[in-house]
Scaffold this active site. Structure first.
Site, PDB file in Angstrom:
ATOM      1  N   ASP A 267       0.851  -1.196   0.000  1.00 15.46           N
ATOM      2  CA  ASP A 267       0.000   0.000   0.000  1.00 15.46           C
ATOM      3  C   ASP A 267       0.884   1.242   0.000  1.00 15.46           C
ATOM      4  OD1 ASP A 267      -2.440  -1.293   0.088  1.00 15.46           O
ATOM      5  OD2 ASP A 267      -2.726  -1.052   2.246  1.00 15.46           O
TER       6      ASP A 267
ATOM      7  N   ARG B  75      -1.839   0.038  -8.441  1.00 16.70           N
ATOM      8  CA  ARG B  75      -3.210   0.439  -8.068  1.00 16.70           C
ATOM      9  C   ARG B  75      -3.233   1.972  -8.060  1.00 16.70           C
ATOM     10  NH1 ARG B  75      -4.018  -0.555  -2.158  1.00 16.70           N
ATOM     11  NH2 ARG B  75      -4.543  -2.701  -2.615  1.00 16.70           N
TER      12      ARG B  75
HETATM   13  C1  LIG Z   1      -9.045  -0.683  -2.924  1.00 16.09           C
HETATM   14  C2  LIG Z   1      -8.531   0.611  -2.377  1.00 16.09           C
HETATM   15  C3  LIG Z   1      -7.248   0.652  -1.879  1.00 16.09           C
HETATM   16  C4  LIG Z   1      -6.723   1.858  -1.392  1.00 16.09           C
HETATM   17  N1  LIG Z   1      -5.401   1.933  -1.037  1.00 16.09           N
HETATM   18  C5  LIG Z   1      -4.873   3.136  -0.682  1.00 16.09           C
HETATM   19  C6  LIG Z   1      -3.489   3.278  -0.449  1.00 16.09           C
HETATM   20  O1  LIG Z   1      -2.696   2.328  -0.545  1.00 16.09           O
HETATM   21  N2  LIG Z   1      -3.024   4.508  -0.110  1.00 16.09           N
HETATM   22  C7  LIG Z   1      -3.860   5.614  -0.012  1.00 16.09           C
HETATM   23  O2  LIG Z   1      -3.391   6.716   0.262  1.00 16.09           O
HETATM   24  N3  LIG Z   1      -5.184   5.482  -0.220  1.00 16.09           N
HETATM   25  C8  LIG Z   1      -5.708   4.279  -0.553  1.00 16.09           C
HETATM   26  N4  LIG Z   1      -7.057   4.181  -0.795  1.00 16.09           N
HETATM   27  C9  LIG Z   1      -7.973   5.297  -0.418  1.00 16.09           C
HETATM   28  C10 LIG Z   1      -8.072   6.356  -1.491  1.00 16.09           C
HETATM   29  O3  LIG Z   1      -6.875   7.089  -1.567  1.00 16.09           O
HETATM   30  C11 LIG Z   1      -9.240   7.332  -1.187  1.00 16.09           C
HETATM   31  O4  LIG Z   1      -8.978   7.974   0.031  1.00 16.09           O
HETATM   32  C12 LIG Z   1     -10.596   6.644  -1.112  1.00 16.09           C
HETATM   33  O5  LIG Z   1     -10.713   5.650  -2.058  1.00 16.09           O
HETATM   34  C13 LIG Z   1     -11.732   7.674  -1.354  1.00 16.09           C
HETATM   35  O6  LIG Z   1     -11.611   8.207  -2.626  1.00 16.09           O
HETATM   36  P1  LIG Z   1     -12.621   7.892  -3.843  1.00 16.09           P
HETATM   37  O7  LIG Z   1     -11.765   7.626  -5.040  1.00 16.09           O
HETATM   38  O8  LIG Z   1     -13.563   6.834  -3.500  1.00 16.09           O
HETATM   39  O9  LIG Z   1     -13.319   9.276  -4.123  1.00 16.09           O
HETATM   40  P2  LIG Z   1     -14.150  10.260  -3.176  1.00 16.09           P
HETATM   41  O10 LIG Z   1     -14.320  11.499  -3.990  1.00 16.09           O
HETATM   42  O11 LIG Z   1     -13.524  10.361  -1.829  1.00 16.09           O
HETATM   43  O12 LIG Z   1     -15.526   9.506  -3.001  1.00 16.09           O
HETATM   44  C14 LIG Z   1     -16.446   9.298  -4.064  1.00 16.09           C
HETATM   45  C15 LIG Z   1     -17.722   8.711  -3.508  1.00 16.09           C
HETATM   46  O13 LIG Z   1     -17.452   7.424  -2.936  1.00 16.09           O
HETATM   47  C16 LIG Z   1     -18.198   7.240  -1.735  1.00 16.09           C
HETATM   48  N5  LIG Z   1     -17.245   7.176  -0.613  1.00 16.09           N
HETATM   49  C17 LIG Z   1     -15.910   7.390  -0.663  1.00 16.09           C
HETATM   50  N6  LIG Z   1     -15.354   7.222   0.549  1.00 16.09           N
HETATM   51  C18 LIG Z   1     -16.368   6.919   1.389  1.00 16.09           C
HETATM   52  C19 LIG Z   1     -16.436   6.609   2.772  1.00 16.09           C
HETATM   53  N7  LIG Z   1     -15.359   6.605   3.542  1.00 16.09           N
HETATM   54  N8  LIG Z   1     -17.649   6.324   3.312  1.00 16.09           N
HETATM   55  C20 LIG Z   1     -18.760   6.308   2.546  1.00 16.09           C
HETATM   56  N9  LIG Z   1     -18.754   6.586   1.214  1.00 16.09           N
HETATM   57  C21 LIG Z   1     -17.586   6.878   0.645  1.00 16.09           C
HETATM   58  C22 LIG Z   1     -19.101   8.424  -1.630  1.00 16.09           C
HETATM   59  O14 LIG Z   1     -20.307   8.095  -2.283  1.00 16.09           O
HETATM   60  C23 LIG Z   1     -18.354   9.499  -2.376  1.00 16.09           C
HETATM   61  O15 LIG Z   1     -19.191  10.514  -2.864  1.00 16.09           O
HETATM   62  C24 LIG Z   1      -7.573   3.008  -1.332  1.00 16.09           C
HETATM   63  C25 LIG Z   1      -8.862   2.953  -1.852  1.00 16.09           C
HETATM   64  C26 LIG Z   1      -9.345   1.789  -2.382  1.00 16.09           C
HETATM   65  C27 LIG Z   1     -10.716   1.786  -2.969  1.00 16.09           C
END
Ligand SMILES: Cc1cc2nc3c(=O)[nH]c(=O)nc-3n(C[C@H](O)[C@H](O)[C@H](O)COP(=O)(O)OP(=O)(O)OC[C@H]3O[C@@H](n4cnc5c(N)ncnc54)[C@H](O)[C@@H]3O)c2cc1C
Length: 316
Positions: A133, A183
């Protein structure tokens, strides 16, 4: 972005941490994002998902361990995860995600690499992929450089790039050259504007560009987002470029947008759910809260009650 900063800063306060981790009123919300505290609970959640056709990435929560003994214990706990996957009925589509600070990156680069290599060797015996990660920007270069070094001997690894980081387009090229899996995420940590974009529009635009590059030239990229404004244009791109579903996967977090996860699966895409578990859930949980104001309303109400009553803090 302001909301996110506020929540992440507040979550670092000792009394907030104690209240959230010790009080049972938060448990239902924690359980929405975290599959359980034990490996058995995590494997049970993974099996339900795998039975439905989802891939799974298991994450034994833990980061920034304090000593090398803890790092070795973390490595051994991950070896147990591999054994757990091996015993599962749905072995073939379950892999692992790990944070290198759980393997001792803060204490010793050499020892963290030794732990990582050991884990990769053990995972390779069972054909299991292990992704490093991406953590906060202090670790970006170390993480990428370590993956570059170990990938030469262990092709069952890859890492993560965050679109909020200004350096990421260069890192995309670097990892395409290496050939490892990447990723793409937006980035979950608080960063300074000298290294990261602060505006959502910039983070999203960078996300789409990086994903397009990786979809065309990368090795089985993982598009990890719940954001439909990103999913839709990328689905169009995949269609226009006639990119086969076998060349990429979508990834989403356990408990977030299960409807979208299901829809993509039904439409013939590979979808992997990231399943975190373990007792060290607080930092992960705080990052999830910070992503969505609605999650916070519940916490704020309980927090205000807890502040007014010392009993609530000591009660559990
Ligand atoms: C499989 C996976 C692995 C990841 N690994 C890492 C990593 O190694 N390092 C790192 O820095 N980040 C990691 N992340 C987290 C990532 O960086 C974001 O912080 C997270 O995915 C929220 O961003 P988003 O792309 O969903 O967009 P956003 O704009 O945050 O969210 C879009 C929509 O998704 C839904 N949503 C998003 N988050 C939430 C929540 N917490 N609760 C409820 N609904 C929500 C809502 O409907 C929101 O409107 C990972 C995410 C995923 C999916």
């Amino acid at each position: 972005m302001l909301f996110r900063t506020l929540i992440l800063k507040t979550s670092e306060l000792g009394f907030v941490r104690r209240l959230v981790t010790q009080s049972f009123i938060f448990r239902p919300l924690v359980r929405r994002f975290v599959a359980g505290e034990t490996l058995e609970e995590a494997i049970a959640a993974a099996e339900v998902l795998a039975k439905d056709g989802f891939g799974v990435s298991l994450d034994l929560l833990g980061e920034n361990v304090a000593t090398l003994e803890e790092a070795r214990a973390g490595r051994d706990a991950y070896i147990e995860v591999i054994d757990g996957i091996e015993k599962s009925r749905f072995t073939e589509n379950i892999n692992i995600s790990i944070k290198l600070t759980a393997l001792g990156l803060d204490q010793s680069l050499e020892e963290a690499e030794t732990n990582f290599r050991l884990l990769l060797t053990k995972a390779a015996e069972h054909d299991i992929f292990v992704r490093a990660d991406m953590e906060a920007s202090d670790y970006t270069e170390q993480t990428i450089a370590m993956v570059e070094r170990v990938y030469k001997d262990h092709s069952n690894t890859g890492t993560v790039l965050q679109s909020m980081m200004r350096r990421s387009p260069d890192d995309v090229q670097r990892l395409i050259k290496l050939g490892c899996r990447v990723r793409v995420v937006k980035g979950a940590y608080l960063e300074d504007e000298t290294v990261a974009y602060k505006e959502k529009a910039q983070v999203d635009a960078a996300y789409i560009e990086m994903s397009k590059t990786l979809l065309k030239n990368g090795s089985y990229p993982a598009i990890a987002t719940h954001d439909e404004d990103i999913v839709k244009p990328l689905l169009n791109f995949i269609k226009e470029e006639k990119i086969e579903p076998a060349r990429y996967e979508w990834q989403m977090l356990y408990g977030i947008r299960p409807d979208l996860q299901q829809k993509l699966l039904e439409d013939g895409h590979n979808v992997r759910v990231y399943v975190p578990y373990g007792s060290q859930w607080y930092p992960y949980f705080s990052r999830r809260l910070a992503e969505r104001p609605a999650n916070m309303l519940f916490i704020m109400k309980a927090l205000l009650k807890g502040k007014g009553s010392k009993k609530a803090l000591k009660g559990h």
